[in-house]
Design an enzyme around this catalytic site. Structure first.
Site, PDB file in Angstrom:
ATOM      1  N   ARG A  98       0.845  -1.197   0.000  1.00  0.00           N
ATOM      2  CA  ARG A  98       0.000   0.000   0.000  1.00  0.00           C
ATOM      3  C   ARG A  98       0.882   1.249   0.000  1.00  0.00           C
ATOM      4  O   ARG A  98       2.046   1.211   0.353  1.00  0.00           O
ATOM      5  CB  ARG A  98      -0.910   0.019   1.228  1.00  0.00           C
ATOM      6  CG  ARG A  98      -2.062  -0.983   1.159  1.00  0.00           C
ATOM      7  CD  ARG A  98      -2.883  -0.998   2.420  1.00  0.00           C
ATOM      8  NE  ARG A  98      -2.024  -1.210   3.581  1.00  0.00           N
ATOM      9  CZ  ARG A  98      -1.574  -0.257   4.388  1.00  0.00           C
ATOM     10  NH1 ARG A  98      -1.948   0.995   4.210  1.00  0.00           N
ATOM     11  NH2 ARG A  98      -0.770  -0.552   5.382  1.00  0.00           N
ATOM     12  N   LYS A 123      -7.973  -2.850   2.107  1.00  0.00           N
ATOM     13  CA  LYS A 123      -7.797  -1.971   3.250  1.00  0.00           C
ATOM     14  C   LYS A 123      -8.598  -0.666   3.088  1.00  0.00           C
ATOM     15  O   LYS A 123      -8.888   0.012   4.057  1.00  0.00           O
ATOM     16  CB  LYS A 123      -6.304  -1.692   3.489  1.00  0.00           C
ATOM     17  CG  LYS A 123      -5.569  -2.871   4.167  1.00  0.00           C
ATOM     18  CD  LYS A 123      -6.119  -3.187   5.530  1.00  0.00           C
ATOM     19  CE  LYS A 123      -5.210  -3.928   6.502  1.00  0.00           C
ATOM     20  NZ  LYS A 123      -4.856  -5.307   6.232  1.00  0.00           N
ATOM     21  N   HIS A 154      -8.354  -4.542  13.934  1.00  0.00           N
ATOM     22  CA  HIS A 154      -7.350  -5.128  13.049  1.00  0.00           C
ATOM     23  C   HIS A 154      -6.842  -6.391  13.734  1.00  0.00           C
ATOM     24  O   HIS A 154      -5.833  -6.372  14.436  1.00  0.00           O
ATOM     25  CB  HIS A 154      -6.209  -4.124  12.816  1.00  0.00           C
ATOM     26  CG  HIS A 154      -5.241  -4.565  11.764  1.00  0.00           C
ATOM     27  ND1 HIS A 154      -3.904  -4.260  11.823  1.00  0.00           N
ATOM     28  CD2 HIS A 154      -5.417  -5.284  10.633  1.00  0.00           C
ATOM     29  CE1 HIS A 154      -3.297  -4.770  10.756  1.00  0.00           C
ATOM     30  NE2 HIS A 154      -4.188  -5.390  10.027  1.00  0.00           N
ATOM     31  N   SER A 161       1.381  -5.658  10.909  1.00  0.00           N
ATOM     32  CA  SER A 161       1.766  -6.535   9.809  1.00  0.00           C
ATOM     33  C   SER A 161       2.961  -7.416  10.187  1.00  0.00           C
ATOM     34  O   SER A 161       3.927  -6.941  10.786  1.00  0.00           O
ATOM     35  CB  SER A 161       2.122  -5.690   8.588  1.00  0.00           C
ATOM     36  OG  SER A 161       2.358  -6.522   7.492  1.00  0.00           O
ATOM     37  N   LYS A 179      -0.949 -12.665  12.711  1.00  0.00           N
ATOM     38  CA  LYS A 179      -2.421 -12.789  12.733  1.00  0.00           C
ATOM     39  C   LYS A 179      -2.897 -13.937  11.829  1.00  0.00           C
ATOM     40  O   LYS A 179      -3.660 -14.794  12.267  1.00  0.00           O
ATOM     41  CB  LYS A 179      -3.095 -11.486  12.236  1.00  0.00           C
ATOM     42  CG  LYS A 179      -2.941 -10.308  13.173  1.00  0.00           C
ATOM     43  CD  LYS A 179      -3.690  -9.086  12.656  1.00  0.00           C
ATOM     44  CE  LYS A 179      -3.211  -8.568  11.305  1.00  0.00           C
ATOM     45  NZ  LYS A 179      -1.799  -8.132  11.265  1.00  0.00           N
ATOM     46  N   THR A 180      -2.436 -13.933  10.591  1.00  0.00           N
ATOM     47  CA  THR A 180      -2.899 -14.955   9.644  1.00  0.00           C
ATOM     48  C   THR A 180      -2.346 -16.324  10.024  1.00  0.00           C
ATOM     49  O   THR A 180      -3.080 -17.312  10.098  1.00  0.00           O
ATOM     50  CB  THR A 180      -2.475 -14.580   8.205  1.00  0.00           C
ATOM     51  OG1 THR A 180      -3.067 -13.314   7.893  1.00  0.00           O
ATOM     52  CG2 THR A 180      -2.936 -15.606   7.196  1.00  0.00           C
ATOM     53  N   ASP A 192      -7.945 -11.109   9.473  1.00  0.00           N
ATOM     54  CA  ASP A 192      -7.413  -9.735   9.486  1.00  0.00           C
ATOM     55  C   ASP A 192      -8.325  -8.620  10.000  1.00  0.00           C
ATOM     56  O   ASP A 192      -7.835  -7.676  10.604  1.00  0.00           O
ATOM     57  CB  ASP A 192      -6.963  -9.377   8.065  1.00  0.00           C
ATOM     58  CG  ASP A 192      -6.001  -8.202   8.007  1.00  0.00           C
ATOM     59  OD1 ASP A 192      -4.992  -8.230   8.735  1.00  0.00           O
ATOM     60  OD2 ASP A 192      -6.260  -7.258   7.261  1.00  0.00           O
ATOM     61  N   ARG A 224       2.395 -12.430  -1.498  1.00  0.00           N
ATOM     62  CA  ARG A 224       1.106 -12.756  -0.871  1.00  0.00           C
ATOM     63  C   ARG A 224       0.348 -13.803  -1.657  1.00  0.00           C
ATOM     64  O   ARG A 224       0.515 -13.935  -2.870  1.00  0.00           O
ATOM     65  CB  ARG A 224       0.215 -11.507  -0.830  1.00  0.00           C
ATOM     66  CG  ARG A 224       0.722 -10.402   0.073  1.00  0.00           C
ATOM     67  CD  ARG A 224       0.157 -10.526   1.463  1.00  0.00           C
ATOM     68  NE  ARG A 224       0.668  -9.462   2.323  1.00  0.00           N
ATOM     69  CZ  ARG A 224       0.242  -9.251   3.565  1.00  0.00           C
ATOM     70  NH1 ARG A 224      -0.681 -10.003   4.107  1.00  0.00           N
ATOM     71  NH2 ARG A 224       0.762  -8.285   4.283  1.00  0.00           N
TER      72      ARG A 224
HETATM   73  P1  ATP Z   1      -0.566  -8.717   7.789  1.00  0.00           P
HETATM   74  O1  ATP Z   1      -1.332  -7.735   8.638  1.00  0.00           O
HETATM   75  O2  ATP Z   1       0.438  -8.029   6.926  1.00  0.00           O
HETATM   76  O3  ATP Z   1      -1.457  -9.652   7.036  1.00  0.00           O
HETATM   77  P2  ATP Z   1      -0.048 -10.833   9.773  1.00  0.00           P
HETATM   78  O4  ATP Z   1      -0.134 -10.339  11.169  1.00  0.00           O
HETATM   79  O5  ATP Z   1      -1.196 -11.616   9.251  1.00  0.00           O
HETATM   80  O6  ATP Z   1       0.344  -9.604   8.794  1.00  0.00           O
HETATM   81  P3  ATP Z   1       1.448 -13.181   9.127  1.00  0.00           P
HETATM   82  O7  ATP Z   1       1.059 -13.233   7.686  1.00  0.00           O
HETATM   83  O8  ATP Z   1       0.810 -14.193  10.016  1.00  0.00           O
HETATM   84  O9  ATP Z   1       1.253 -11.714   9.704  1.00  0.00           O
HETATM   85  O10 ATP Z   1       3.030 -13.265   9.179  1.00  0.00           O
HETATM   86  C1  ATP Z   1       3.795 -13.803  10.207  1.00  0.00           C
HETATM   87  C2  ATP Z   1       5.065 -14.340   9.555  1.00  0.00           C
HETATM   88  O11 ATP Z   1       6.029 -14.654  10.525  1.00  0.00           O
HETATM   89  C3  ATP Z   1       4.790 -15.602   8.765  1.00  0.00           C
HETATM   90  O12 ATP Z   1       5.569 -15.573   7.600  1.00  0.00           O
HETATM   91  C4  ATP Z   1       5.254 -16.699   9.737  1.00  0.00           C
HETATM   92  O13 ATP Z   1       5.676 -17.857   9.082  1.00  0.00           O
HETATM   93  C5  ATP Z   1       6.423 -16.018  10.425  1.00  0.00           C
HETATM   94  N1  ATP Z   1       6.747 -16.497  11.783  1.00  0.00           N
HETATM   95  C6  ATP Z   1       7.940 -16.960  12.168  1.00  0.00           C
HETATM   96  N2  ATP Z   1       7.938 -17.284  13.472  1.00  0.00           N
HETATM   97  C7  ATP Z   1       6.716 -17.015  13.944  1.00  0.00           C
HETATM   98  C8  ATP Z   1       6.099 -17.138  15.236  1.00  0.00           C
HETATM   99  N3  ATP Z   1       6.769 -17.584  16.284  1.00  0.00           N
HETATM  100  N4  ATP Z   1       4.818 -16.769  15.353  1.00  0.00           N
HETATM  101  C9  ATP Z   1       4.139 -16.280  14.294  1.00  0.00           C
HETATM  102  N5  ATP Z   1       4.660 -16.135  13.060  1.00  0.00           N
HETATM  103  C10 ATP Z   1       5.942 -16.503  12.872  1.00  0.00           C
HETATM  104 MN    MN Z   2      -2.502 -11.305   7.636  1.00  0.00          MN
END
Ligand code: ATP
Ligand code: MN
Length: 538
Positions: A60, A201, A221, A239, A243-244, A258, A323
């Protein structure tokens, strides 16, 4: 004009000022995929997912996101560098210019909606310049039934024209690309950027205005899932904090990854799909996301191993923000419709690259409010050679850039919910570094993070001993099933414990400094949850 596909008999693009040559209405994922291939705009990977490049923009562009200052927003929106005002006349002129640009083109139209709880349903019509952007909207937004498509009228319209370039000198934008939200005309106008996240978003921002402002519903969020007993968990975080990743759990039904609303008695997803990061994706660590890369999914900005159609997930050469978008039912245990009851556990995720915060800790209500308002994470510094110092980010409510209202509005709503539901547990989870800062320590193992979260949700931490963190005051469990006890207190994981104390103190100072701007609105109780800054002689 030629028109194809399914639509409501009354739906007309001319009502939006558009005069296109061809309009494809609500095509299926298969049709959109083949159209993309036909146009040479994408390729299939070896699992059958469509892979595209989003062009110049792979993320973004917050500095080019504007909100029209009008009778609805003037007094309610928190204007500043996050919510940048633009005049209605500027919008109107640009809107007409985009329509002129679209004249005679082939477009893809989709009727969708946001908010899985029928009480808050927001119908959306999206007009895209490319079929794959329309596939993204099919995957990410909620999908109306064929019967609903016949009758639904849009509440909001997204007009997305990545190929249009604004002329800043004439059009009042900062540069050629822009996303402008207009609450009076109920339009999100996107030009110059093909990054699909602008649409997703964009709607999130609209809901972050409408739900708290008009319905007293807390928009969040966060991701959400539900256990077999109907217990809901929320995972807030900026980010890359997890979360995902952490909401995809084979033992729990996924509500969403999300964006959610918390109305009295209902936590509901705004969306109908997920948008997962792909960097370093592996089948072993994230089996559910891995399996979602299949026909109907959209891969963005990845690279194949040379001479193959196999994705090299380690390749971040286009962007680190690779992504995959997919409908939520690509996750086997997704909950439909995507809503559940009040949450039982709330997790604040932080990816602390300093390695200071404990991997799991329990928060009092005051600490929960303090950390919600702070919205801390520390990212690994850019990819430049030699830059190893992590960068702190404080983003109120774990999503400041998406919030049209002042952060205290959301914090007040959360505070009220926590007062009403005293049985909700709030936890702080550090998914980031352990054993030292970035460069010295290593990232917390995903396996252990999952084990800690599972233990908390199962109530296995109800009766264990806790100790308070000396600086942050949060309560660290001394044991967690399936997790080595040595990692639970971060100080013990550092070889140089004095270095830990100094770094912890530095981080505490940054928290306090950041909180300054909210201190006037916070009560004594919340202020008492601030970390303790000590006078350490370095
Ligand atoms: P966005 O808001 O951008 O979608 P998000 O909060 O959904 O971000 P994720 O997509 O879940 O974030 O990204 C977390 C990343 O960190 C993943 O690539 C995951 O494999 C990695 N990772 C490594 N170690 C950990 C951990 N201990 N816990 C969570 N994620 C981890
Ligand atoms: Mn996410």
């Amino acid at each position: 004009m030629q028109e194809f596909g399914k639509k409501s008999p009354t739906a007309k693009l001319s009502d939006l000022g558009l005069d296109v040559a061809v309009a494809h209405w609500n095509l299926s994922p298969e049709e959109l995929t083949s159209k993309t291939l036909e146009l040479g705009q994408g390729e299939l990977n070896d699992a059958g997912a469509l892979s595209v490049s989003t062009g110049k923009f792979t993320g973004r562009s917050p500095k080019d996101k504007f909100t029209v200052k009008d009778a609805i927003t003037e007094k309610s929106v928190d204007w500043g560098d996050v919510n940048i005002p633009i005049a209605p006349e500027v919008f109107d002129a640009l809107y007409d210019k985009v329509c002129a640009y679209m004249k005679g083109k082939e477009v893809w139209v989709r009727d969708a909606y946001a908010c899985a709880d029928p009480k808050y349903r927001l119908n959306i019509r999206v007009i895209n310049e490319t079929p794959w952007a329309n596939l993204f909207c099919n995957d990410l937004f909620l999908r109306p039934t064929a019967a609903e498509i016949e009758t639904q009228t849009p509440d909001w319209v997204i007009l997305q024209a990545p190929g249009f370039q604004a002329d800043p000198a004439v059009d009042g934008t900062r540069q050629a690309n822009f996303t402008i939200v207009n609450f009076t005309r109920k339009v999100i106008l996107i030009g110059g950027s093909g990054y699909t996240g602008e649409m997703k978003k964009g709607i999130f921002g609209v809901l972050n205005f409408l739900l708290p402002h008009e319905h007293k519903v807390l928009s969040m969020h966060c991701s959400a899932n539900e256990g077999k007993d109907g217990d809901v968990a929320l995972f807030f975080g900026l980010s890359g904090t997890g979360k995902t990743t952490l909401s995809a759990d084979p033992n729990r039904a996924l509500i969403g990854d999300d964006e959610h609303g918390w109305a009295e008695g209902s936590v509901f997803n705004f969306e109908g799909g997920c948008y997962a990061k792909c960097i370093d994706l592996s089948e072993e660590k994230e089996p559910q996301i891995w399996a979602a890369v299949k026909p109907g999914a959209l891969l963005e900005n990845i690279k194949f191993f040379p001479g193959t159609k196999t994705v090299d997930y380690t390749d971040g050469s286009i962007t680190e923000n690779t992504r995959v978008a997919y409908p939520i039912d690509f996750i086997p245990n997704a909950k439909e419709p995507s809503y559940g009851g009040n949450p039982k556990n709330i997790f604040f995720l932080t990816c602390d690259a300093f390695g200071i915060l404990p991997p799991i800790s329990k928060l009092t209500k005051a600490q929960a409010m303090y950390h919600f308002i702070s919205g801390y994470t520390a990212k690994v510094a850019g990819t430049e050679v030699g830059v190893t110092e992590p960068q702190t980010t404080f983003s109120a409510c774990f999503g400041r850039v998406f919030l049209p209202l002042h952060p205290t509005k959301y914090a007040e709503l959360l505070g009220k919910k926590l007062d009403e539901h005293t049985d909700v547990n709030v936890w702080l989870i550090n998914t980031g570094w352990s054993g030292g800062s970035y460069g010295v320590g290593s990232r917390m193992s995903l396996k252990y993070t999952r084990a800690m979260i599972t233990a908390a949700m199962k109530g296995e931490l109800n009766d264990v001993a806790f100790e308070a963190h000396p600086v942050f005051g949060v309560l660290m469990p001394k044991s967690v099933p399936g997790v080595p006890a040595e990692i639970l207190n971060p100080r013990q994981t550092w070889a140089d414990q004095d270095a830990y104390d100094r770094k912890a103190n530095e981080l505490a100072q940054l928290f306090v400094k950041n909180f300054d701007k909210y201190a006037a609105q916070a009560n004594e109780e919340i202020l008492s949850a601030a970390p303790t800054v000590m006078d350490i002689v370095a």
